[in-house]
Design a protein around this motif. Structure first.
Motif, PDB file in Angstrom:
ATOM      1  N   ILE A   1       0.853  -1.193   0.000  1.00 33.97           N
ATOM      2  CA  ILE A   1       0.000   0.000   0.000  1.00 33.97           C
ATOM      3  C   ILE A   1       0.886   1.239   0.000  1.00 33.97           C
ATOM      4  CG2 ILE A   1      -1.792   1.287   1.217  1.00 33.97           C
ATOM      5  CD1 ILE A   1      -2.606  -1.386   2.567  1.00 33.97           C
ATOM      6  N   THR A   2       0.700   2.093  -0.998  1.00 34.92           N
ATOM      7  CA  THR A   2       1.472   3.327  -1.082  1.00 34.92           C
ATOM      8  C   THR A   2       0.631   4.509  -0.606  1.00 34.92           C
ATOM      9  OG1 THR A   2       0.797   3.909  -3.335  1.00 34.92           O
ATOM     10  CG2 THR A   2       2.716   2.428  -3.105  1.00 34.92           C
ATOM     11  N   PHE A   3       1.318   5.610  -0.336  1.00 38.97           N
ATOM     12  CA  PHE A   3       0.600   6.841  -0.009  1.00 38.97           C
ATOM     13  C   PHE A   3      -0.352   7.216  -1.151  1.00 38.97           C
ATOM     14  CE2 PHE A   3       3.272   9.384   3.309  1.00 38.97           C
ATOM     15  CZ  PHE A   3       2.972   8.450   4.274  1.00 38.97           C
ATOM     16  N   TYR A   4       0.057   6.920  -2.383  1.00 35.08           N
ATOM     17  CA  TYR A   4      -0.804   7.248  -3.522  1.00 35.08           C
ATOM     18  C   TYR A   4      -2.075   6.400  -3.508  1.00 35.08           C
ATOM     19  CZ  TYR A   4      -2.453   8.389  -8.185  1.00 35.08           C
ATOM     20  OH  TYR A   4      -3.233   8.813  -9.232  1.00 35.08           O
ATOM     21  N   ASP A   5      -1.970   5.134  -3.132  1.00 34.06           N
ATOM     22  CA  ASP A   5      -3.162   4.281  -3.023  1.00 34.06           C
ATOM     23  C   ASP A   5      -4.165   4.879  -2.043  1.00 34.06           C
ATOM     24  OD1 ASP A   5      -2.086   2.306  -4.751  1.00 34.06           O
ATOM     25  OD2 ASP A   5      -1.064   1.322  -3.075  1.00 34.06           O
ATOM     26  N   VAL A   6      -3.661   5.373  -0.923  1.00 31.75           N
ATOM     27  CA  VAL A   6      -4.529   5.993   0.085  1.00 31.75           C
ATOM     28  C   VAL A   6      -5.112   7.288  -0.473  1.00 31.75           C
ATOM     29  CG1 VAL A   6      -4.669   6.898   2.441  1.00 31.75           C
ATOM     30  CG2 VAL A   6      -3.174   4.949   1.944  1.00 31.75           C
ATOM     31  N   PHE A   7      -4.278   8.056  -1.158  1.00 28.19           N
ATOM     32  CA  PHE A   7      -4.729   9.307  -1.766  1.00 28.19           C
ATOM     33  C   PHE A   7      -5.885   9.053  -2.730  1.00 28.19           C
ATOM     34  CE2 PHE A   7      -4.696  12.389  -5.186  1.00 28.19           C
ATOM     35  CZ  PHE A   7      -4.690  13.595  -4.501  1.00 28.19           C
ATOM     36  N   VAL A   8      -5.733   8.072  -3.602  1.00 32.83           N
ATOM     37  CA  VAL A   8      -6.769   7.745  -4.580  1.00 32.83           C
ATOM     38  C   VAL A   8      -8.049   7.291  -3.879  1.00 32.83           C
ATOM     39  CG1 VAL A   8      -7.401   6.079  -6.396  1.00 32.83           C
ATOM     40  CG2 VAL A   8      -5.194   7.254  -6.485  1.00 32.83           C
ATOM     41  N   ALA A   9      -7.899   6.480  -2.832  1.00 30.65           N
ATOM     42  CA  ALA A   9      -9.078   5.994  -2.107  1.00 30.65           C
ATOM     43  C   ALA A   9      -9.871   7.145  -1.494  1.00 30.65           C
ATOM     44  CB  ALA A   9      -8.649   5.009  -1.014  1.00 30.65           C
ATOM     45  N   VAL A  10      -9.175   8.117  -0.930  1.00 32.44           N
ATOM     46  CA  VAL A  10      -9.844   9.192  -0.190  1.00 32.44           C
ATOM     47  C   VAL A  10     -10.190  10.383  -1.072  1.00 32.44           C
ATOM     48  CG1 VAL A  10      -9.565  10.829   1.717  1.00 32.44           C
ATOM     49  CG2 VAL A  10      -8.759   8.484   1.961  1.00 32.44           C
TER      50      VAL A  10
ATOM     51  N   LEU B   1       1.610  22.954 -13.780  1.00 32.85           N
ATOM     52  CA  LEU B   1       0.764  22.172 -12.879  1.00 32.85           C
ATOM     53  C   LEU B   1       0.847  20.681 -13.203  1.00 32.85           C
ATOM     54  CD1 LEU B   1      -2.362  24.472 -12.521  1.00 32.85           C
ATOM     55  CD2 LEU B   1      -0.570  24.059 -10.839  1.00 32.85           C
ATOM     56  N   GLU B   2       0.908  20.331 -14.478  1.00 31.71           N
ATOM     57  CA  GLU B   2       1.042  18.919 -14.858  1.00 31.71           C
ATOM     58  C   GLU B   2       2.369  18.358 -14.382  1.00 31.71           C
ATOM     59  OE1 GLU B   2       0.227  18.369 -19.035  1.00 31.71           O
ATOM     60  OE2 GLU B   2      -1.869  18.973 -18.791  1.00 31.71           O
ATOM     61  N   SER B   3       3.430  19.154 -14.469  1.00 32.27           N
ATOM     62  CA  SER B   3       4.738  18.725 -13.978  1.00 32.27           C
ATOM     63  C   SER B   3       4.707  18.499 -12.464  1.00 32.27           C
ATOM     64  CB  SER B   3       5.795  19.774 -14.338  1.00 32.27           C
ATOM     65  OG  SER B   3       7.042  19.419 -13.805  1.00 32.27           O
ATOM     66  N   ILE B   4       4.076  19.429 -11.756  1.00 32.78           N
ATOM     67  CA  ILE B   4       3.938  19.294 -10.298  1.00 32.78           C
ATOM     68  C   ILE B   4       3.129  18.058  -9.955  1.00 32.78           C
ATOM     69  CG2 ILE B   4       2.880  20.336  -8.244  1.00 32.78           C
ATOM     70  CD1 ILE B   4       3.598  23.100  -9.576  1.00 32.78           C
ATOM     71  N   GLU B   5       2.038  17.831 -10.673  1.00 36.14           N
ATOM     72  CA  GLU B   5       1.209  16.659 -10.417  1.00 36.14           C
ATOM     73  C   GLU B   5       1.984  15.369 -10.650  1.00 36.14           C
ATOM     74  OE1 GLU B   5      -2.971  14.559 -11.791  1.00 36.14           O
ATOM     75  OE2 GLU B   5      -2.764  16.733 -11.917  1.00 36.14           O
ATOM     76  N   ASN B   6       2.739  15.305 -11.736  1.00 36.02           N
ATOM     77  CA  ASN B   6       3.539  14.109 -12.027  1.00 36.02           C
ATOM     78  C   ASN B   6       4.557  13.845 -10.917  1.00 36.02           C
ATOM     79  OD1 ASN B   6       2.157  13.694 -14.416  1.00 36.02           O
ATOM     80  ND2 ASN B   6       3.665  14.764 -15.657  1.00 36.02           N
ATOM     81  N   THR B   7       5.180  14.903 -10.418  1.00 31.06           N
ATOM     82  CA  THR B   7       6.152  14.758  -9.331  1.00 31.06           C
ATOM     83  C   THR B   7       5.458  14.284  -8.056  1.00 31.06           C
ATOM     84  OG1 THR B   7       7.539  16.494 -10.281  1.00 31.06           O
ATOM     85  CG2 THR B   7       7.881  15.977  -7.954  1.00 31.06           C
TER      86      THR B   7
ATOM     87  N   GLY C   1      -9.990  10.485  -4.580  1.00 34.53           N
ATOM     88  CA  GLY C   1     -10.551  10.155  -5.887  1.00 34.53           C
ATOM     89  C   GLY C   1      -9.492  10.009  -6.968  1.00 34.53           C
ATOM     90  N   ARG C   2      -9.927   9.561  -8.135  1.00 34.02           N
ATOM     91  CA  ARG C   2      -9.024   9.234  -9.230  1.00 34.02           C
ATOM     92  C   ARG C   2      -8.810  10.361 -10.227  1.00 34.02           C
ATOM     93  NH1 ARG C   2      -7.268   4.290  -9.626  1.00 34.02           N
ATOM     94  NH2 ARG C   2      -8.216   2.697  -8.355  1.00 34.02           N
ATOM     95  N   GLY C   3      -9.526  11.439 -10.118  1.00 32.44           N
ATOM     96  CA  GLY C   3      -9.394  12.518 -11.097  1.00 32.44           C
ATOM     97  C   GLY C   3      -8.045  13.213 -11.018  1.00 32.44           C
ATOM     98  N   LYS C   4      -7.856  14.153 -11.910  1.00 35.60           N
ATOM     99  CA  LYS C   4      -6.640  14.952 -11.912  1.00 35.60           C
ATOM    100  C   LYS C   4      -6.556  15.735 -10.608  1.00 35.60           C
ATOM    101  CE  LYS C   4      -4.436  15.941 -15.349  1.00 35.60           C
ATOM    102  NZ  LYS C   4      -3.077  15.536 -15.619  1.00 35.60           N
ATOM    103  N   ILE C   5      -5.360  15.884 -10.101  1.00 36.49           N
ATOM    104  CA  ILE C   5      -5.155  16.652  -8.885  1.00 36.49           C
ATOM    105  C   ILE C   5      -5.353  18.132  -9.188  1.00 36.49           C
ATOM    106  CG2 ILE C   5      -3.462  17.308  -7.127  1.00 36.49           C
ATOM    107  CD1 ILE C   5      -2.257  14.453  -7.528  1.00 36.49           C
ATOM    108  N   PHE C   6      -4.768  18.574 -10.283  1.00 40.83           N
ATOM    109  CA  PHE C   6      -4.910  19.963 -10.717  1.00 40.83           C
ATOM    110  C   PHE C   6      -5.709  19.975 -12.014  1.00 40.83           C
ATOM    111  CE2 PHE C   6      -0.642  19.801  -8.674  1.00 40.83           C
ATOM    112  CZ  PHE C   6      -0.948  20.555  -7.561  1.00 40.83           C
ATOM    113  N   ALA C   7      -6.847  20.604 -12.009  1.00 40.58           N
ATOM    114  CA  ALA C   7      -7.667  20.690 -13.214  1.00 40.58           C
ATOM    115  C   ALA C   7      -7.578  22.120 -13.750  1.00 40.58           C
ATOM    116  CB  ALA C   7      -9.107  20.323 -12.905  1.00 40.58           C
ATOM    117  N   SER C   8      -6.960  22.268 -14.900  1.00 40.77           N
ATOM    118  CA  SER C   8      -6.818  23.587 -15.509  1.00 40.77           C
ATOM    119  C   SER C   8      -8.168  24.109 -15.973  1.00 40.77           C
ATOM    120  CB  SER C   8      -5.871  23.516 -16.712  1.00 40.77           C
ATOM    121  OG  SER C   8      -5.848  24.756 -17.385  1.00 40.77           O
TER     122      SER C   8
ATOM    123  N   THR D   1       6.125  10.785  -6.140  1.00 43.89           N
ATOM    124  CA  THR D   1       6.561  10.763  -4.746  1.00 43.89           C
ATOM    125  C   THR D   1       5.605   9.944  -3.886  1.00 43.89           C
ATOM    126  OG1 THR D   1       7.607  12.933  -4.995  1.00 43.89           O
ATOM    127  CG2 THR D   1       7.137  12.199  -2.747  1.00 43.89           C
ATOM    128  N   LEU D   2       4.293  10.173  -4.019  1.00 47.37           N
ATOM    129  CA  LEU D   2       3.313   9.418  -3.235  1.00 47.37           C
ATOM    130  C   LEU D   2       3.377   7.923  -3.542  1.00 47.37           C
ATOM    131  CD1 LEU D   2       0.206  11.799  -3.432  1.00 47.37           C
ATOM    132  CD2 LEU D   2       1.633  11.359  -1.424  1.00 47.37           C
TER     133      LEU D   2
END
Length: 157
Positions: free
Chosen positions: A74-83, A117-123, A85-92, A127-128
């Protein structure tokens, strides 16, 4: 960006459930009392974790919740997605055309803000994804005595 309080609560719920003996479960009331958080909110968070396949709901009078995967899986990203959601973090909002004005807006193709913003989201996603709850638990174990936690788990199983 601010993560919801549910993300942190989810991490600790998963860390607590990892302490359970095999084939045992814990109810949401015990979890909310241990973490001193709203039971109704924690139930919503737990439902998200169940829906994402991170924990299992055990029905019945003595039911509760248990881990569906090991902490190493289980990664931090798995928890992030669960809580969160799966959409883009930053929506332009695609405001470049408005920013440039009517005439120059017709020439708008590449937006530096959206690209950044896409670069930040990818990073952030990278990381998560690189941090597992197993790593986090190992750090906690190396810094703290978990006897009281283990006793509490034993008393609440």
């Amino acid at each position: 960006m601010k993560l919801s309080s549910g993300w942190e609560q989810s991490v600790y719920v998963l860390l607590i459930l990892a302490q359970l003996p095999q084939n045992k479960s814990m109810n949401s009331i015990a979890l909310s009392e241990r973490l001193d958080v709203s039971h109704s909110y924690l139930k919503k968070i737990i439902k998200c974790l169940v829906n994402e396949g991170l924990i299992i709901s055990v029905p019945g009078k003595y039911g509760g919740f248990s881990l569906a995967k090991s902490l190493e899986e289980i990664t931090f990203y798995d928890v992030f997605v669960a809580v969160e959601g799966r959409g883009k973090i930053f929506a332009s909002q695609q405001l470049l055309k408005k920013f440039l004005g009517e005439e120059e807006g017709h020439n708008a193709q590449k937006c530096a803000v959206t690209d950044s913003l896409e670069s930040i989201e990818n990073t952030l996603v990278s990381t998560l994804t690189s941090i597992t709850l197993g790593q986090v638990y190992s750090q906690i174990q190396s810094h703290y005595d978990l006897k009281e936690l283990h006793q509490w788990v034993e008393d609440n199983v």
